[in-house]
Scaffold this active site. Structure first.
Site, PDB file in Angstrom:
ATOM      1  N   ASN A 132      38.620 -22.393  29.292  1.00  0.00           N
ATOM      2  CA  ASN A 132      39.115 -23.847  29.424  1.00  0.00           C
ATOM      3  C   ASN A 132      39.335 -24.546  28.380  1.00  0.00           C
ATOM      4  O   ASN A 132      39.544 -25.730  28.655  1.00  0.00           O
ATOM      5  CB  ASN A 132      38.001 -24.427  30.372  1.00  0.00           C
ATOM      6  CG  ASN A 132      37.843 -23.517  31.524  1.00  0.00           C
ATOM      7  OD1 ASN A 132      36.522 -23.091  31.630  1.00  0.00           O
ATOM      8  ND2 ASN A 132      38.725 -23.443  32.594  1.00  0.00           N
TER       9      ASN A 132
ATOM     10  N   VAL B 136      41.420 -29.479  26.199  1.00  0.00           N
ATOM     11  CA  VAL B 136      40.520 -29.094  27.177  1.00  0.00           C
ATOM     12  C   VAL B 136      40.954 -29.105  28.693  1.00  0.00           C
ATOM     13  O   VAL B 136      41.497 -30.051  29.213  1.00  0.00           O
ATOM     14  CB  VAL B 136      39.172 -30.152  27.056  1.00  0.00           C
ATOM     15  CG1 VAL B 136      38.054 -29.952  28.156  1.00  0.00           C
ATOM     16  CG2 VAL B 136      38.675 -30.030  25.734  1.00  0.00           C
ATOM     17  N   CYS B 137      40.670 -28.170  29.370  1.00  0.00           N
ATOM     18  CA  CYS B 137      41.090 -28.004  30.781  1.00  0.00           C
ATOM     19  C   CYS B 137      39.721 -28.649  31.481  1.00  0.00           C
ATOM     20  O   CYS B 137      39.104 -27.849  31.851  1.00  0.00           O
ATOM     21  CB  CYS B 137      41.577 -26.946  31.236  1.00  0.00           C
ATOM     22  SG  CYS B 137      42.124 -26.814  32.789  1.00  0.00           S
ATOM     23  N   LEU B 138      39.937 -29.954  31.778  1.00  0.00           N
ATOM     24  CA  LEU B 138      38.776 -30.328  32.792  1.00  0.00           C
ATOM     25  C   LEU B 138      39.476 -31.411  33.706  1.00  0.00           C
ATOM     26  O   LEU B 138      40.091 -32.331  33.325  1.00  0.00           O
ATOM     27  CB  LEU B 138      37.760 -31.133  31.869  1.00  0.00           C
ATOM     28  CG  LEU B 138      36.429 -31.676  32.543  1.00  0.00           C
ATOM     29  CD1 LEU B 138      35.686 -30.487  33.351  1.00  0.00           C
ATOM     30  CD2 LEU B 138      35.422 -32.346  31.705  1.00  0.00           C
TER      31      LEU B 138
END
Length: 183
Positions: free
Chosen positions: A104, A111-113
């Site tokens: 992620n 950042v993949c959130l």
């Protein structure tokens, strides 16, 4: 008419500063909200916040996360936060400053959130974001990757993924990519 307002504003500013005190910088609504968020922080003991530009610049700060469980146990990961003046109506901009092998987080630190993108709402706060980042390390998500290679290894071969994480955290190569030590 516009010049009149500028002149009036300048006169008011001079009058306010006539008492010999330095001018007081007016805080934006985003700064006021961020100040409140920071004062109410309830960070896990494995997370620390620092202000590299000093406490006068609340809109830019770093958070270090040291997971105490999972694949990333023992590593220290540094994130930079840049907060917009229209916060909380816009999510913080968060980058991972530590190069990490993670499904992620890509190699550029993006950042993949979900709460930093499509699921951001003004009722969320900095505490929520930090807990979300912490959760990425305790339970990485291979279903919504930025690093598709790491996600595929996590999905198909968790033991190899763990070995790759350990090698990267110790300071070594995973495939053709070198990772500096973060342990």
């Amino acid at each position: 008419m516009i010049k009149l307002f500028k002149v009036k504003e300048k006169q008011r500013e001079i009058a306010e500063n006539a008492n010999g005190k330095p001018p007081v910088k007016k805080q934006s609504p985003g700064e006021l909200r961020l100040h409140k968020d920071i004062s109410e922080l309830n960070l896990p003991k494995t997370c620390n916040m620092s202000f590299p530009n000093g406490k006068d610049d609340l809109m830019n700060f770093d958070v270090s996360i040291r997971p105490d469980e999972g694949y990333y146990l023992g590593g220290t990961f540094l994130f930079s936060f840049k907060i917009s003046h229209i916060y909380p109506h816009e999510a913080p901009k968060v980058k991972c400053k530590t190069k990490v092998y993670h499904p992620n987080i890509d190699l550029e630190g993006n950042v993949c959130l979900n709460i930093l993108r499509e699921d951001w709402k003004p009722v969320l706060n900095i505490n929520t974001v930090i807990y979300g980042l912490y959760h990425l390390f305790t339970d990485p998500n291979h279903e919504d990757p930025l690093n598709s290679d790491a996600a595929a290894v996590l999905r198909d071969n968790p033991k190899l993924f763990e070995s790759n994480v350990r090698r990267a955290m110790a300071g070594g190569y995973v495939g053709q990519t070198f990772f500096p030590s973060c342990a």
